[in-house]
Design a protein around this motif. Structure first.
Motif, PDB file in Angstrom:
ATOM      1  N   THR A  71      -5.458  -1.543  -1.046  1.00  0.00           N
ATOM      2  CA  THR A  71      -4.610  -0.945  -2.088  1.00  0.00           C
ATOM      3  C   THR A  71      -5.408  -0.384  -3.270  1.00  0.00           C
ATOM      4  O   THR A  71      -4.810   0.010  -4.280  1.00  0.00           O
ATOM      5  N   ARG A  81       0.830  -1.205   0.000  1.00  0.00           N
ATOM      6  CA  ARG A  81       0.000   0.000   0.000  1.00  0.00           C
ATOM      7  C   ARG A  81       0.862   1.252   0.000  1.00  0.00           C
ATOM      8  O   ARG A  81       0.635   2.178  -0.794  1.00  0.00           O
ATOM      9  N   ASP A  82       1.859   1.282   0.870  1.00  0.00           N
ATOM     10  CA  ASP A  82       2.693   2.482   0.995  1.00  0.00           C
ATOM     11  C   ASP A  82       3.550   2.734  -0.244  1.00  0.00           C
ATOM     12  O   ASP A  82       3.935   3.878  -0.510  1.00  0.00           O
ATOM     13  N   GLU A  83       3.853   1.681  -1.008  1.00  0.00           N
ATOM     14  CA  GLU A  83       4.681   1.826  -2.205  1.00  0.00           C
ATOM     15  C   GLU A  83       3.859   2.096  -3.460  1.00  0.00           C
ATOM     16  O   GLU A  83       4.393   2.126  -4.565  1.00  0.00           O
ATOM     17  N   GLY A  84       2.558   2.296  -3.291  1.00  0.00           N
ATOM     18  CA  GLY A  84       1.713   2.656  -4.427  1.00  0.00           C
ATOM     19  C   GLY A  84       1.309   1.502  -5.311  1.00  0.00           C
ATOM     20  O   GLY A  84       0.917   1.694  -6.469  1.00  0.00           O
ATOM     21  N   VAL A  85       1.377   0.277  -4.780  1.00  0.00           N
ATOM     22  CA  VAL A  85       1.027  -0.907  -5.567  1.00  0.00           C
ATOM     23  C   VAL A  85      -0.441  -1.261  -5.357  1.00  0.00           C
ATOM     24  O   VAL A  85      -0.909  -1.364  -4.220  1.00  0.00           O
ATOM     25  N   ARG A  86      -1.152  -1.414  -6.432  1.00  0.00           N
ATOM     26  CA  ARG A  86      -2.530  -1.900  -6.351  1.00  0.00           C
ATOM     27  C   ARG A  86      -2.530  -3.396  -6.622  1.00  0.00           C
ATOM     28  O   ARG A  86      -2.002  -3.853  -7.634  1.00  0.00           O
ATOM     29  N   HIS A 128       0.310  -1.962 -10.928  1.00  0.00           N
ATOM     30  CA  HIS A 128      -0.854  -2.830 -10.752  1.00  0.00           C
ATOM     31  C   HIS A 128      -0.358  -4.275 -10.727  1.00  0.00           C
ATOM     32  O   HIS A 128       0.021  -4.826 -11.766  1.00  0.00           O
ATOM     33  N   GLU A 173      -6.792   2.324  -4.067  1.00  0.00           N
ATOM     34  CA  GLU A 173      -6.569   3.692  -4.534  1.00  0.00           C
ATOM     35  C   GLU A 173      -5.209   3.883  -5.197  1.00  0.00           C
ATOM     36  O   GLU A 173      -4.916   4.951  -5.731  1.00  0.00           O
ATOM     37  N   ASN A 174      -4.371   2.864  -5.162  1.00  0.00           N
ATOM     38  CA  ASN A 174      -3.014   2.976  -5.710  1.00  0.00           C
ATOM     39  C   ASN A 174      -2.985   2.833  -7.226  1.00  0.00           C
ATOM     40  O   ASN A 174      -3.848   2.180  -7.817  1.00  0.00           O
ATOM     41  N   ASP A 175      -1.939   3.435  -7.844  1.00  0.00           N
ATOM     42  CA  ASP A 175      -1.870   3.409  -9.306  1.00  0.00           C
ATOM     43  C   ASP A 175      -0.429   3.380  -9.836  1.00  0.00           C
ATOM     44  O   ASP A 175      -0.223   3.479 -11.029  1.00  0.00           O
ATOM     45  N   LYS A 176       0.542   3.228  -8.953  1.00  0.00           N
ATOM     46  CA  LYS A 176       1.939   3.236  -9.419  1.00  0.00           C
ATOM     47  C   LYS A 176       2.265   1.959 -10.178  1.00  0.00           C
ATOM     48  O   LYS A 176       2.842   1.987 -11.265  1.00  0.00           O
TER      49      LYS A 176
END
Length: 241
Positions: A121, A91-96, A128, A123-126
């Motif tokens: 996760t 989550r913190d690293e932007g992984v969905r 997938h 909401e993340n988009d860095k």
């Protein structure tokens, strides 16, 4: 003047060779699976630097239930621990994170952890990250066709309008782009029932490296090779004539 080189947007990986990696070291197969799970983090973290937005990994197939009860139980325990341990970091690293496959055969605790990670996760988009768990390409298509048929029977879909653009909307991967590149480790040159529909025009790389030895450097080399390929999707490059 050559075409502009482009990294694959979506890479799918058949992570093979954990058991052989362990056996070469005189260790049980589960030792190799633990080493393979650790390797996933490195590849996920490397994706943005190589321009890869989507990564799909084959973690457990519908055929893997045929393995020994010890190995299957150990793998299920590993999946539960991996999700619990990695959830906040992902989550913190932007992984969905998404899961594909038939969840119904998995134990309730694992299903709950999968659901929680997807929500955590969402909401993340860095990057997938899609994890294929109890997944089989033929099983996926069969389940998709069943849902499509139910919609036709209910009057929600006109059978006369069904074409090759219709079925993908019923697949587990309906919100994902098709893979551009599929990598299989360990020297086996087969696709093992993985993303059968989605990979119709994917480029393939079959490499000898066992999955626990597959590192970011090798990943980058394969991505670079992909960028140099001429992808015509059945058309002709008139500029080369």
């Amino acid at each position: 003047m050559g075409k502009e080189q482009k990294s694959p947007d979506h890479v799918a990986i058949i992570m093979d060779g954990n058991g052989r990696w362990a056996q070469k070291r005189g260790r049980p197969r589960l030792f190799g699976h633990h080493a393979g799970a650790k390797r996933v983090r490195e590849i996920v973290e490397a994706c943005p630097g190589f321009g890869v937005k989507y990564l799909t990994i084959f973690a457990f197939s519908t055929e893997n239930w045929k393995r020994t009860q010890t190995e299957v139980s150990g793998l299920m325990s590993l999946f539960r621990r991996y999700i619990t341990k990695e959830a906040r970091a992902l989550r913190d690293e932007g992984v969905r994170v998404r899961f594909i496959g038939d969840r119904l055969r998995l134990d309730k605790k694992l299903q709950a952890l999968m659901d929680e990670l997807e929500v955590l996760t969402q909401e993340n988009d860095k990057v997938h990250l899609t994890i294929a768990l109890n997944y089989g390409g033929r099983d996926e298509v069969a389940r998709a066709v069943k849902r499509l048929a139910q919609d036709v029977a209910a009057g929600l879909l006109d059978s006369d309008t069904v074409d090759e653009e219709t079925l993908p909307r019923y697949l587990d991967t309906c919100v994902l782009p098709d893979p551009d590149l599929v990598i299989r480790t360990s020297g086996e040159a087969r696709i093992s029932n993985f993303l059968l529909w989605q990979s119709a025009y994917a480029e393939y790389e079959f490499i000898d490296t066992l999955w626990p030895d597959f590192d970011a450097e090798l990943f980058g080399e394969i991505v670079d090779r992909y960028a140099g390929r001429d992808r015509r999707f059945g058309s002709v490059d008139t500029a080369a004539e």
